[in-house]
Design a protein around this motif. Structure first.
Motif: not given
Ligand SMILES: [Zn+2]
Length: 301
Positions: A229-237, A15-18, A23-27
């Motif tokens: 700007v966040s850890e990183g998320s797609p903003i386009s298809p 999903p865009a903007n997610k 990139f999210l450390n689950p530990l």
């Protein structure tokens, strides 16, 4: 912190903007230290920090300082500035200025940060934290120590701190609290968490968290723009070609990317592939993608 081209699998579907899960450390399993409420300070450290900001009762006399009064030049100047700049005060004149001066004095006399003593000033000077007062600045020579060297008086520092510039930042607060703890012979940091502000169930758990490495999205032939700007998320298809992606991005209707034309996006995608969201330079504020492409053009000249 900006925009980034990523080459991802054509069937990559996130999903865009997610923020991409890889990139999210689950530990992260630490908990906030209850002893210091996550601040990392000892009880004395927390008390001193509260005094610094005026979050608990403080008297200038407690630190050998003299309270500011409405008659002080710096107070009067600040009050006048506040009043004359505020439309609601228009026409109220000296009465309003006097009232504002009393309000400011109550505010400033209630916080340690505006009532440093010689010990506090010495700690800040030693930590190179009072450049406005110990150095001169000009565009050619930048910051230079005053000659002869100048050790400001507490009064100078305290007037500087209320005079509407940047004043003390949180580093100055830390320097003064730390020095005061040393003078008092009390610990600065919370003993429960060693100043970390958080508690880990075991050293192994903390090590595992620190050793974790991010997992990039699946690589492939697709083109996609990401925000970083966040850890990183797609903003386009995901698109199969730079041209399709540039067309899509040129249609962005909001935010930092609005108004950046197709040609700029295409040059960005085929060129630097990374840019901050916004850039301020001699041409004013504009999109980082635009600036990245422009600076690349200049580099090629
Ligand atoms: Zn703690």
């Amino acid at each position: 912190m900006g925009r980034e081209l990523r080459r991802v699998a054509l069937d990559f579907d996130w999903p865009a903007n997610k923020v991409w899960q890889g990139f999210l450390n689950p530990l992260y399993v630490a908990t906030k230290c209850a002893e210091c409420d996550g601040e990392g300070y000892s009880a004395d450290g927390r008390r001193l920090k509260a005094l610094w900001y005026g979050h608990m009762p403080f008297k200038p006399e407690d630190r050998g300082s003299v309270p500011f009064t409405p008659a002080d030049e710096a107070v009067a100047a600040f009050a006048t500035r506040n009043v004359t700049r505020s439309p609601e005060f228009y026409g109220h004149g000296q009465v309003a200025i006097d009232r504002e001066a009393r309000r400011l004095c109550a505010l400033w006399n209630g916080a340690w940060s505006h009532h440093l003593n010689t010990g506090d000033v010495a700690a800040l000077v030693a930590a190179d934290r009072l450049y406005d007062l110990t150095h001169t600045f000009d565009p050619v020579n930048r910051w230079r120590p005053k000659d002869p060297p100048h050790v400001p008086t507490p009064r100078e520092v305290n007037v500087w701190s209320i005079s509407g510039g940047m004043g003390h930042d949180s580093i100055n607060q830390y320097v003064c609290v730390k020095a005061e703890c040393e003078r008092l012979g009390v610990p600065l940091h919370c003993s429960a968490c060693n100043g970390d502000g958080e508690l880990w169930p075991s050293a192994d758990a903390k090590q595992a968290y620190e050793d974790w490495q991010e997992v990039p999205p699946p690589a492939g032939d697709g083109y996609q723009i990401w925000e970083t700007v966040s850890e990183g998320s797609p903003i386009s298809p995901v698109f199969a070609s730079p041209e399709e992606l540039a067309t899509h991005m040129a249609g962005t209707k909001w935010g930092a990317d609005e108004g950046t034309p197709y040609e700029t996006w295409l040059a960005f995608i085929n060129g630097p592939g990374w840019a901050p969201s916004m850039v301020m330079d001699g041409r004013g504020i504009h999109s980082g993608v635009d600036a990245a492409v422009t600076s690349q053009d200049r580099g090629a000249e």
